[in-house]
Design a protein around this motif. Sequence first.
Motif, PDB file in Angstrom:
ATOM      1  N   GLU A 173      33.700  38.559  42.116  1.00 59.72           N
ATOM      2  CA  GLU A 173      34.024  39.776  42.868  1.00 59.72           C
ATOM      3  C   GLU A 173      34.102  40.993  41.955  1.00 59.72           C
ATOM      4  OE1 GLU A 173      34.166  40.084  46.105  1.00 59.72           O
ATOM      5  OE2 GLU A 173      33.884  37.941  46.501  1.00 59.72           O
ATOM      6  N   SER A 178      39.042  46.910  42.700  1.00 53.90           N
ATOM      7  CA  SER A 178      39.736  46.585  43.947  1.00 53.90           C
ATOM      8  C   SER A 178      39.951  45.089  44.079  1.00 53.90           C
ATOM      9  CB  SER A 178      38.945  47.119  45.143  1.00 53.90           C
ATOM     10  OG  SER A 178      37.753  46.372  45.305  1.00 53.90           O
ATOM     11  N   PRO A 223      29.742  37.815  47.171  1.00 52.78           N
ATOM     12  CA  PRO A 223      30.714  38.790  46.666  1.00 52.78           C
ATOM     13  C   PRO A 223      30.601  40.124  47.398  1.00 52.78           C
ATOM     14  CG  PRO A 223      29.670  37.646  44.836  1.00 52.78           C
ATOM     15  CD  PRO A 223      28.960  37.213  46.077  1.00 52.78           C
ATOM     16  N   LEU A 224      31.711  40.767  47.639  1.00 48.87           N
ATOM     17  CA  LEU A 224      31.830  42.055  48.327  1.00 48.87           C
ATOM     18  C   LEU A 224      31.381  42.000  49.784  1.00 48.87           C
ATOM     19  CD1 LEU A 224      30.649  44.627  45.594  1.00 48.87           C
ATOM     20  CD2 LEU A 224      32.873  43.566  45.878  1.00 48.87           C
ATOM     21  N   SER A 225      31.257  40.780  50.359  1.00 50.65           N
ATOM     22  CA  SER A 225      30.959  40.680  51.791  1.00 50.65           C
ATOM     23  C   SER A 225      32.206  41.111  52.561  1.00 50.65           C
ATOM     24  CB  SER A 225      30.637  39.229  52.129  1.00 50.65           C
ATOM     25  OG  SER A 225      31.819  38.443  52.016  1.00 50.65           O
ATOM     26  N   PRO A 226      32.081  41.341  53.875  1.00 48.48           N
ATOM     27  CA  PRO A 226      33.282  41.742  54.633  1.00 48.48           C
ATOM     28  C   PRO A 226      34.428  40.739  54.499  1.00 48.48           C
ATOM     29  CG  PRO A 226      31.311  42.124  55.931  1.00 48.48           C
ATOM     30  CD  PRO A 226      30.858  41.429  54.685  1.00 48.48           C
ATOM     31  N   VAL A 227      34.135  39.439  54.506  1.00 51.81           N
ATOM     32  CA  VAL A 227      35.213  38.457  54.342  1.00 51.81           C
ATOM     33  C   VAL A 227      35.845  38.602  52.960  1.00 51.81           C
ATOM     34  CG1 VAL A 227      35.751  35.994  54.172  1.00 51.81           C
ATOM     35  CG2 VAL A 227      34.251  36.815  55.995  1.00 51.81           C
ATOM     36  N   SER A 228      35.009  38.750  51.923  1.00 55.12           N
ATOM     37  CA  SER A 228      35.531  38.950  50.564  1.00 55.12           C
ATOM     38  C   SER A 228      36.414  40.186  50.509  1.00 55.12           C
ATOM     39  CB  SER A 228      34.386  39.123  49.567  1.00 55.12           C
ATOM     40  OG  SER A 228      33.685  37.920  49.425  1.00 55.12           O
ATOM     41  N   GLU A 229      35.899  41.270  51.095  1.00 51.99           N
ATOM     42  CA  GLU A 229      36.668  42.522  51.054  1.00 51.99           C
ATOM     43  C   GLU A 229      38.033  42.336  51.697  1.00 51.99           C
ATOM     44  OE1 GLU A 229      36.184  45.305  49.578  1.00 51.99           O
ATOM     45  OE2 GLU A 229      34.058  45.384  49.065  1.00 51.99           O
ATOM     46  N   GLU A 230      38.071  41.561  52.783  1.00 52.47           N
ATOM     47  CA  GLU A 230      39.339  41.416  53.489  1.00 52.47           C
ATOM     48  C   GLU A 230      40.308  40.499  52.738  1.00 52.47           C
ATOM     49  OE1 GLU A 230      39.113  40.433  57.625  1.00 52.47           O
ATOM     50  OE2 GLU A 230      41.303  40.363  57.803  1.00 52.47           O
ATOM     51  N   LEU A 231      39.781  39.431  52.170  1.00 57.75           N
ATOM     52  CA  LEU A 231      40.684  38.439  51.579  1.00 57.75           C
ATOM     53  C   LEU A 231      40.820  38.564  50.065  1.00 57.75           C
ATOM     54  CD1 LEU A 231      39.882  35.186  53.573  1.00 57.75           C
ATOM     55  CD2 LEU A 231      41.953  36.563  53.682  1.00 57.75           C
ATOM     56  N   LEU A 232      39.789  39.078  49.409  1.00 58.17           N
ATOM     57  CA  LEU A 232      39.786  39.025  47.946  1.00 58.17           C
ATOM     58  C   LEU A 232      39.930  40.405  47.293  1.00 58.17           C
ATOM     59  CD1 LEU A 232      36.920  36.395  47.502  1.00 58.17           C
ATOM     60  CD2 LEU A 232      39.356  35.990  47.855  1.00 58.17           C
ATOM     61  N   HIS A 233      39.993  41.450  48.107  1.00 62.94           N
ATOM     62  CA  HIS A 233      40.157  42.798  47.528  1.00 62.94           C
ATOM     63  C   HIS A 233      41.406  43.449  48.115  1.00 62.94           C
ATOM     64  CE1 HIS A 233      36.305  43.176  45.305  1.00 62.94           C
ATOM     65  NE2 HIS A 233      36.018  42.140  46.072  1.00 62.94           N
ATOM     66  N   THR A 234      41.836  44.495  47.446  1.00 64.13           N
ATOM     67  CA  THR A 234      43.107  45.106  47.861  1.00 64.13           C
ATOM     68  C   THR A 234      43.093  46.599  47.607  1.00 64.13           C
ATOM     69  OG1 THR A 234      45.510  44.921  47.686  1.00 64.13           O
ATOM     70  CG2 THR A 234      44.268  44.713  45.642  1.00 64.13           C
ATOM     71  N   LYS A 235      44.228  47.234  47.911  1.00 63.64           N
ATOM     72  CA  LYS A 235      44.409  48.663  47.658  1.00 63.64           C
ATOM     73  C   LYS A 235      45.688  48.838  46.862  1.00 63.64           C
ATOM     74  CE  LYS A 235      41.985  50.745  51.560  1.00 63.64           C
ATOM     75  NZ  LYS A 235      41.239  49.539  51.972  1.00 63.64           N
ATOM     76  N   TYR A 236      45.819  49.996  46.253  1.00 65.53           N
ATOM     77  CA  TYR A 236      46.996  50.254  45.423  1.00 65.53           C
ATOM     78  C   TYR A 236      47.752  51.456  45.965  1.00 65.53           C
ATOM     79  CZ  TYR A 236      44.142  47.169  42.642  1.00 65.53           C
ATOM     80  OH  TYR A 236      43.387  46.100  42.238  1.00 65.53           O
TER      81      TYR A 236
END
Lengths: 215, 427, 108
Positions: free
Chosen positions: B142, B196, C87-100
């Motif tokens: 990622e 991110s 990587p960076l798919s919508p599912v990845s973005e939802e579960l594996l990425h975050t905001k600060y």
Amino acid sequence: MTESSFILKHPLRVRVFHYLLAASFLTLAVTGIMLYFKLLAEPAMNTAMQVHVVAGVVLTMDALAFFFLAFDRVVLFTKRTFTFSGNDIKWFAVLGGYPQKILLHKKVDVPPMGKYNAGQKLFGICVLVGGTLLILSGWVLWALPHAVPHGAASMIGSIHLYASWVLILFLFVHLFLGIYMWDDFKAMFVDGRIPYEDAAEKAPLWVKNDLRRLG
Amino acid sequence: MNQETKTYRKGEIPGIIAINARECKGCDACKRFCPTGAITGMFGTTHRVDVDRCISCGQCLINCPFGAPYETVDPVDEVAAKLADKHVTVVGIIAPAVRVAIGEPFGMPAGSLVTGKMYSAMKKAGFVILDNNFAADLTIMEEGTEFIQRARHALFGEKAEHGGGIGPLPQFTSCCPAWVRFVETNYPALIPNLSSAKSPQQMAGAVAKTYGAAQVFNVAPESVYTVGIMPCTAKKFEASRPEFQSAWHFTKEKGGSAPSAPYPDIDAVLTTRDLARLLKKMKINLAAENDAEGGTLFAEYTGAGTIFGNTGGVMEAALRTAWVVLTGTPLSKIEFTAVRGLKGVKSAAVTLRDRKYGKEVTVKVAVVHDIRANIRPIVEEVMAGRSPYHFIEVMNCPGGCINGGGQPVCDTGSSWIGRVLPSFAWS
Amino acid sequence: MSKNDPSHEFIENPFSLSRREFIAIGGVIIALLALPAIWIRSALINRNHHIQARTKGLYQDDATAKIRLSHENQAVMKLYKDFAGKPLSPVSEELLHTKYVNRMKALS
């Protein structure tokens, strides 16, 4: 020997060393106890620590100066405090006759002693070893607690604590006997001289073996 | 703790580290390790932790000569209770750095690599193994892909596949929760530069309660109890961040069964020290265990994942994958030794050919650890727009996670790296 | 003190130690003082040993691993194939990425 003859027991450099030692150690003991028991509020605790550090620096300078300028006396003192005989055991058996004299006003036979009696020798060893440990550990705790490994730093902290307790407890005895033996007190703090007959009574071996008549 | 805090949101644990006033001698050693100046109290007085500044890294805790700092959160009993409950699948998410330190409390020398013994001891205790090295590999996928996207956007003007913004360069790593909180409290202007990507722990939790529950453990997500086993005290804080309830949100959106109250992605975090206490409490002697396999899909990991625990490891793992993805050719030499070692700031430049655009590019990377000593010039450079780097790895602790605040305290060790100079405390 | 100083008649004999004795005792004192210094020095030099040993442990784990590249992790590839896509798919973005969040405002 006439009654008015004197022995120079403490030469000037010893007396100067002792003035500074007494002033700095008393300060260190008082501030150290305040710090250990956390007796004060925050800003005053900080001041106590600062005083403790300054007094520690003075004590260190004093010890270093004496070590280098009077190394002969350091060696002599070390030899005397670490030299024992059967008399020392006998001395401890009657505690030098002091309790009997002070509490019961009774005079007991005391084995002949050199310049330092057995109790003073024990005190001398504690001062030599404990003082050195206190100075070294104090500097590490002040300047290097971050760089010294965790376990070593905590051990050094314990050494500082226990050595200071031993010396503070001895200090009370030393102060009491020092003042009790007023001639010795005057010698150390005023002119360095003690009366000949006084020394001949308390330190007969010293008077017999280690003195030189002037002139 | 009921005090008013300003830099925590609802639900977050305010301050993992506190100082035991009885033990503190006011020697100031902790202040010299604190990256944020969070320790207050004058020299010689009892010190305190300003939780608003504290990033929970725990360096004060592992370096105090008198053992005064302690962790305010102790989940050992709770985890033991869950392990005893047969209806709960307790997933142990084991960070890379734990396997080279957990032997120490059981009498083994520092640095002993005990992955097999650790698996065996944890399985005996009732854990299902999710090696966080697996999640580290996932993080590389990622975070590495994100970096390639940012780099191609900056260099070639590439657009995001699903629309939306693309973050600026340099990209900072985001695995270290103390570093993330450091940015949030000290340099919020750099938030867009943070990757991110979640940290491996949080990825592992989210995956375990979604894909893992459904396809690996075959249980309901709410009966999965995830335990991060970390070399880190800040991970306890990280797990309490309110956004890390993504598995619950995801399950609910997909129409799955979900309780009305959200559950966190990570239910509890044990430090390496906590794990040792838990095992000892259960009378399991890790040192005497035989090597075992992890036994689940999630125990599969690569060498790139395991080096995450070392300073430079995340960068090296990312470079290995980025090289292959960008050039399409295998690596002639797998090790990137320029990013290894205990130097405060390490940098490297890798020139490669991006096969998609047919152009040579030079990727400049930097690795920073021990942020107390080393981070300021690097972030000031980025703030001023003068940073020569494209990708910067940051780990708070000196040496990386292997010397994290949750690791066993090493009696013969200090986190002080570099020259030993006396520091004369005064006010 | 001058020899004619009238205040006292006796002083300590400064030569009550032989030269040999003096050197021996002086040497022992200095050696004993050097011991703690040597001990602290070696403790300081080895203070990062645990960091280096643990670092080495992880690099050893890497060097002996069969697979050393993250994108060759078959379990990760299976996760993408079965679940997250890429990587960076919508599912990845939802579960594996975050905001600060910006926490600085609260501090100032």
